[in-house]
Design a protein around this motif. Structure first.
Motif, PDB file in Angstrom:
ATOM      1  N   CYS A  78      14.970 -26.234  74.343  1.00 25.79           N
ATOM      2  CA  CYS A  78      15.212 -25.000  73.580  1.00 25.79           C
ATOM      3  C   CYS A  78      16.700 -24.681  73.522  1.00 25.79           C
ATOM      4  O   CYS A  78      17.214 -24.278  72.469  1.00 25.79           O
ATOM      5  N   LEU A  79      17.384 -24.844  74.643  1.00 20.74           N
ATOM      6  CA  LEU A  79      18.817 -24.597  74.663  1.00 20.74           C
ATOM      7  C   LEU A  79      19.544 -25.543  73.713  1.00 20.74           C
ATOM      8  O   LEU A  79      20.421 -25.120  72.952  1.00 20.74           O
ATOM      9  N   LEU A  80      19.182 -26.802  73.724  1.00 18.32           N
ATOM     10  CA  LEU A  80      19.805 -27.776  72.831  1.00 18.32           C
ATOM     11  C   LEU A  80      19.450 -27.491  71.377  1.00 18.32           C
ATOM     12  O   LEU A  80      20.313 -27.482  70.499  1.00 18.32           O
ATOM     13  N   TYR A  81      18.179 -27.221  71.118  1.00 19.45           N
ATOM     14  CA  TYR A  81      17.686 -27.031  69.761  1.00 19.45           C
ATOM     15  C   TYR A  81      18.228 -25.747  69.134  1.00 19.45           C
ATOM     16  O   TYR A  81      18.514 -25.708  67.941  1.00 19.45           O
ATOM     17  N   LEU A  82      18.378 -24.685  69.928  1.00 20.70           N
ATOM     18  CA  LEU A  82      18.856 -23.419  69.391  1.00 20.70           C
ATOM     19  C   LEU A  82      20.354 -23.208  69.600  1.00 20.70           C
ATOM     20  O   LEU A  82      21.022 -22.625  68.754  1.00 20.70           O
ATOM     21  N   GLY A  83      20.876 -23.652  70.718  1.00 21.19           N
ATOM     22  CA  GLY A  83      22.271 -23.389  71.046  1.00 21.19           C
ATOM     23  C   GLY A  83      23.263 -24.301  70.360  1.00 21.19           C
ATOM     24  O   GLY A  83      24.352 -23.859  69.964  1.00 21.19           O
ATOM     25  N   LEU A  84      22.930 -25.558  70.196  1.00 20.23           N
ATOM     26  CA  LEU A  84      23.865 -26.506  69.601  1.00 20.23           C
ATOM     27  C   LEU A  84      24.201 -26.166  68.153  1.00 20.23           C
ATOM     28  O   LEU A  84      25.381 -26.150  67.787  1.00 20.23           O
ATOM     29  N   PRO A  85      23.233 -25.865  67.298  1.00 23.26           N
ATOM     30  CA  PRO A  85      23.605 -25.490  65.926  1.00 23.26           C
ATOM     31  C   PRO A  85      24.462 -24.224  65.861  1.00 23.26           C
ATOM     32  O   PRO A  85      25.386 -24.142  65.056  1.00 23.26           O
ATOM     33  N   VAL A  86      24.171 -23.244  66.710  1.00 22.15           N
ATOM     34  CA  VAL A  86      24.971 -22.013  66.721  1.00 22.15           C
ATOM     35  C   VAL A  86      26.406 -22.327  67.127  1.00 22.15           C
ATOM     36  O   VAL A  86      27.363 -21.827  66.520  1.00 22.15           O
ATOM     37  N   ALA A  87      26.579 -23.156  68.138  1.00 27.98           N
ATOM     38  CA  ALA A  87      27.933 -23.520  68.588  1.00 27.98           C
ATOM     39  C   ALA A  87      28.675 -24.311  67.509  1.00 27.98           C
ATOM     40  O   ALA A  87      29.865 -24.066  67.263  1.00 27.98           O
ATOM     41  N   LEU A  88      27.990 -25.239  66.868  1.00 31.37           N
ATOM     42  CA  LEU A  88      28.644 -26.034  65.822  1.00 31.37           C
ATOM     43  C   LEU A  88      29.031 -25.178  64.622  1.00 31.37           C
ATOM     44  O   LEU A  88      30.147 -25.305  64.099  1.00 31.37           O
ATOM     45  N   ILE A  89      28.140 -24.317  64.179  1.00 29.34           N
ATOM     46  CA  ILE A  89      28.449 -23.458  63.030  1.00 29.34           C
ATOM     47  C   ILE A  89      29.591 -22.507  63.375  1.00 29.34           C
ATOM     48  O   ILE A  89      30.502 -22.288  62.561  1.00 29.34           O
ATOM     49  N   GLY A  90      29.586 -21.960  64.585  1.00 25.97           N
ATOM     50  CA  GLY A  90      30.675 -21.073  64.997  1.00 25.97           C
ATOM     51  C   GLY A  90      32.011 -21.773  65.047  1.00 25.97           C
ATOM     52  O   GLY A  90      33.030 -21.221  64.619  1.00 25.97           O
ATOM     53  N   ASN A  91      32.036 -23.006  65.542  1.00 23.49           N
ATOM     54  CA  ASN A  91      33.292 -23.754  65.604  1.00 23.49           C
ATOM     55  C   ASN A  91      33.792 -24.123  64.216  1.00 23.49           C
ATOM     56  O   ASN A  91      34.997 -24.092  63.951  1.00 23.49           O
ATOM     57  N   VAL A  92      32.878 -24.466  63.322  1.00 17.89           N
ATOM     58  CA  VAL A  92      33.290 -24.797  61.946  1.00 17.89           C
ATOM     59  C   VAL A  92      33.844 -23.561  61.249  1.00 17.89           C
ATOM     60  O   VAL A  92      34.867 -23.635  60.554  1.00 17.89           O
ATOM     61  N   LEU A  93      33.195 -22.412  61.432  1.00 21.16           N
ATOM     62  CA  LEU A  93      33.711 -21.179  60.833  1.00 21.16           C
ATOM     63  C   LEU A  93      35.080 -20.822  61.398  1.00 21.16           C
ATOM     64  O   LEU A  93      35.979 -20.395  60.658  1.00 21.16           O
ATOM     65  N   ASP A  94      35.277 -20.996  62.700  1.00 20.91           N
ATOM     66  CA  ASP A  94      36.574 -20.734  63.322  1.00 20.91           C
ATOM     67  C   ASP A  94      37.638 -21.656  62.744  1.00 20.91           C
ATOM     68  O   ASP A  94      38.754 -21.230  62.440  1.00 20.91           O
ATOM     69  N   LEU A  95      37.291 -22.916  62.573  1.00 17.48           N
ATOM     70  CA  LEU A  95      38.247 -23.877  62.000  1.00 17.48           C
ATOM     71  C   LEU A  95      38.612 -23.506  60.566  1.00 17.48           C
ATOM     72  O   LEU A  95      39.788 -23.558  60.181  1.00 17.48           O
ATOM     73  N   MET A  96      37.612 -23.083  59.783  1.00 20.84           N
ATOM     74  CA  MET A  96      37.882 -22.701  58.394  1.00 20.84           C
ATOM     75  C   MET A  96      38.787 -21.462  58.324  1.00 20.84           C
ATOM     76  O   MET A  96      39.699 -21.407  57.507  1.00 20.84           O
ATOM     77  N   VAL A  97      38.552 -20.474  59.186  1.00 25.16           N
ATOM     78  CA  VAL A  97      39.402 -19.283  59.205  1.00 25.16           C
ATOM     79  C   VAL A  97      40.819 -19.655  59.608  1.00 25.16           C
ATOM     80  O   VAL A  97      41.797 -19.175  59.021  1.00 25.16           O
TER      81      VAL A  97
END
Length: 68
Positions: free
Chosen positions: A35-54
């Motif tokens: 559950c941690l991998l399935y739910l946490g990994l996409p949130v972390a990846l999307i957050g890092n991509v948004l941070d990089l774009m900003v």
């Protein structure tokens, strides 16, 4: 057919199937990690991509990587 006794019906052990006690469903370590991998990994990846774009577009560092 086996009838459950009063003690087994109130103990919360699950149910009996063909004379065997089947334990209740419970969370396991592997299930929690999945559950941690399935739910946490996409949130972390999307957050890092948004941070990089900003940071690329606006020049602001607002994410986790600015702290370290």
């Amino acid at each position: 057919m086996v009838r459950p006794t009063a003690a087994s019906s109130t103990s919360g052990t699950g149910e009996r199937v063909m004379g065997h006690d089947i334990p209740k469903v419970r969370p396991t370590l592997a299930g929690l990690l999945w559950c941690l991998l399935y739910l946490g990994l996409p949130v972390a990846l999307i957050g890092n991509v948004l941070d990089l774009m900003v940071q690329i577009l606006l020049g602001w560092c607002i994410g986790f990587w600015c702290v370290i």
